[in-house]
Design a protein around this motif. Sequence first.
Motif, short mmCIF file in Angstrom:
data_model
loop_
_atom_site.label_atom_id
_atom_site.label_comp_id
_atom_site.label_asym_id
_atom_site.label_seq_id
_atom_site.Cartn_x
_atom_site.Cartn_y
_atom_site.Cartn_z
N LEU A 36 -2.92 -1.39 -2.74
CA LEU A 36 -3.84 -0.58 -2.35
C LEU A 36 -3.54 0.83 -2.60
N PHE A 37 -4.19 1.74 -3.05
CA PHE A 37 -3.72 3.12 -3.01
C PHE A 37 -4.57 4.32 -2.41
N GLY A 38 -3.71 4.90 -1.37
CA GLY A 38 -4.48 5.75 -0.45
C GLY A 38 -4.68 7.25 -1.18
N SER A 39 -5.78 7.50 -1.79
CA SER A 39 -6.02 9.05 -2.41
C SER A 39 -6.22 9.78 -1.39
N LEU A 40 -5.35 10.73 -0.83
CA LEU A 40 -5.59 11.26 0.46
C LEU A 40 -5.83 12.90 0.34
N LYS A 47 -6.72 13.12 -8.71
CA LYS A 47 -6.33 13.23 -10.13
C LYS A 47 -5.47 12.09 -10.06
N TYR A 48 -4.64 11.42 -9.01
CA TYR A 48 -3.84 10.34 -9.10
C TYR A 48 -4.18 9.01 -9.19
N ILE A 49 -5.62 8.99 -8.85
CA ILE A 49 -6.37 7.76 -8.83
C ILE A 49 -6.31 6.94 -10.31
N ALA A 50 -6.41 7.39 -11.31
CA ALA A 50 -6.38 6.74 -12.49
C ALA A 50 -4.96 6.14 -12.89
N ASP A 51 -3.96 7.00 -12.73
CA ASP A 51 -2.53 6.59 -12.61
C ASP A 51 -2.35 5.35 -11.73
N ALA A 52 -2.97 5.42 -10.57
CA ALA A 52 -2.79 4.23 -9.70
C ALA A 52 -3.26 3.11 -10.23
N ILE A 53 -4.31 3.23 -10.90
CA ILE A 53 -5.29 1.93 -11.23
C ILE A 53 -4.63 1.40 -12.45
N ASN A 105 -12.37 10.06 6.71
CA ASN A 105 -10.95 10.63 7.19
C ASN A 105 -10.19 9.70 6.23
N PRO A 106 -9.67 9.79 4.98
CA PRO A 106 -8.88 8.87 4.56
C PRO A 106 -7.74 8.78 4.95
N ALA A 107 -7.11 9.86 5.54
CA ALA A 107 -5.65 9.75 6.05
C ALA A 107 -5.79 8.84 7.33
N ARG A 108 -6.76 9.08 8.15
CA ARG A 108 -6.60 8.32 9.34
C ARG A 108 -6.98 6.79 8.96
N ASP A 109 -7.72 6.52 7.91
CA ASP A 109 -8.10 5.29 7.81
C ASP A 109 -6.99 4.37 6.89
N PHE A 110 -6.22 5.38 6.01
CA PHE A 110 -5.31 4.71 5.38
C PHE A 110 -4.01 4.23 6.56
N LEU A 145 0.80 -1.25 -0.20
CA LEU A 145 -0.20 0.06 0.04
C LEU A 145 0.99 1.20 -0.14
N THR A 146 0.31 2.31 -0.60
CA THR A 146 1.25 3.62 -0.78
C THR A 146 -0.10 4.65 -0.89
N ALA A 147 0.57 5.79 -0.53
CA ALA A 147 -0.10 7.23 -0.80
C ALA A 147 0.35 7.93 -1.89
N ASP A 148 1.54 7.56 -2.25
CA ASP A 148 2.37 8.05 -3.63
C ASP A 148 1.85 7.10 -4.96
N SER A 149 1.19 7.88 -5.76
CA SER A 149 0.92 7.21 -6.87
C SER A 149 2.27 6.36 -7.78
N ARG A 150 3.31 7.07 -7.56
CA ARG A 150 4.47 6.80 -8.28
C ARG A 150 5.08 5.52 -7.72
#
Length: 470
Positions: free
Chosen positions: A31-35, A39-45, A73-78, A19-24
Motif C-alpha cells: 500500500l502506498f500512502g500518497s500524502l 507525482k509519485y503515484i505512478a512510480d509506486a504502481i 486526511n490521508p496522513a491520519r488514515d495512513f 506499506l510506505t509513504a516513500d515511493s522509493r
Amino acid sequence: MMFLCDFTNSSKELAIEGLTADSREVKSGYLFGSLNDDKYIADAIEKGAVAILTHIDTQISIPANVEVIRSENPARDFAKAAAKFFGGQPQNVAAITGTNGKTSIADFVRQILTAMGYKAASNGTLGLIKGNLPPIPSPNTTPVSVTLQKELSELAKDGYDYLAIEASSHGLQQYRLGGVKVNVAGFTNLSRDHLDYHKNMENYLQAKLILFADNLQEDGCAVLNADIDEFASIVEACGNKKIISYGYKGKELKLLKALPLPHGQRLKLEYFGKEMEIDIPLAGEFQAMNILCALGMVAELTGKPEEVIKHVSEIVGAKGRMEMVAQTKNGAAVYIDYAHTPDALENVIKALRPHANGNIVVVFGCGGNRDAGKRPIMGKIANDLADVVYVTDDNPRFENAEEIRNQILAACPKATNIADRKEAIKTAIDNLNAGDVLIVAGKGHETGQYVQGKILPFSDHDAIVEACKK
C-alpha cells in the motif's frame, strides 16, 4: 507473509504485504500512502503497489487492478492503516507534548515505572529506551507512522505494557501518531519554537491539541500545567475527559515551594490532597514541574499514587537535559542543556542561578534553516541574564554560520564571538573561576554537528570532558 488490512474509506479488505509513504521503498503487494505529492503515484504502481491511499480530490488515472482509497486526511488514515497492519501497542501509553520538558518527562515516566517493577519503555528525542537498556537512536522526536507502529507492535510482543512517548508538534500536525491510542496525555508549556513551520503561535497550539482531540481515549486522562496561559484552552479541547492539574495553581499536584539544594532541590507540595516534602536530585524549577507532570501521569497509569512518590528520589536526569557533566579543578560546575528556544534558555539560566556562587557563563548558538526570529530573542536573554556569554555555532545546516551568529550578537553586545564550538567551550572553561557555573546550551545529547549537508562528529559532552582534563 500476507496481512488483511481494512480501511474505513475502502469498500473491501485488502491483502497487502507492506506499506510506505516513500515511493522509493515500495515493493510488490504494498500500500502506498500518497500524502503530499501525487507525482509519485505512478512510480509506486510501477514498483508493484496494489493500493494507493490519496486525497479525496486527487485527479490521476490509476489502473483498475489497483485499489484506490480516497481520504479527506490521508496522513491520519495512513497512520491508522499502519496501526491496523502491525496490529498492536502497549496496553498503557502516556504521551507528552509542549515546547519544553517532553524528553525529561518521558524519561522520568519510564524510570519510575521500571523502578516499580513494570516493563516500560520510552520513545522520543533520546531514541527508543526499553527499561534500563541503552537507547536505540531515532532520527525524529516522533518517528514516522510506519516506524512508530512497527515499534509499538514489537514492544507489545516483547511484553512491554507501558510506553511513554514524546508527541512533537510536527509529529502531531503530520498525524504520525494517528492510530496510537493514548491513555494519559500531558501538556507542559507553550513558548516560541518551530514558527518556520507553524507560522504563528495559534497554529502551533492547535497542532499540539491534536493529541487531546484525536489520540487521547474518551476514558483517558489529561495531565496539564495549570500555570500556563493556555490551560483553559487545553481543558476545553479535552471535553469531558478527566483532568489532573499540576503546578503552583495545580489542584491534584500543587507545588507550594521549591528550595534549591547543593545537588538538587526540596519540593513542598500537596500530592492528591496530602501535604509532603520530597527531595529530587535535579536542579531548576522547571525540572520540579517536569517531575510533577511525570508523577501525575504514572499515578494515573498505575492507580498507585502512594507507591509512585516513593521512587522520585531515584530519578536520574535525562541525558543532555541540565546534565552536570564535569567540575573544573577549581570547583566550577559545567552543565549541558538542550535549550534551543528562548523559553528554554531563560529557564535553564534562571534555574542554575541559585546554584552559582560566582558567575553564570553561557555558551550557545542557534540552528540554521529554522525559526530565525528567535535568534535575537535568545541573544537578549543571554545578555540580560548571564554574566559571561560566548556565541558559537550550533547546527548551521545550509545557512551561513557567521550570519546566524551576527543575528544573535546584535542583541548580545556582551558576548564573545567564537565560531568553532570546541574552541568556544575550551575558552569558557579555561576562564572559569571557583563558584562559577557554565551552561553549554543548544545541542544536549547530540553527537554530531550538521554543516552544509554533512553531519560532522561532535559532542558537547566530549568537548567539556577534554577541556576539563587540561
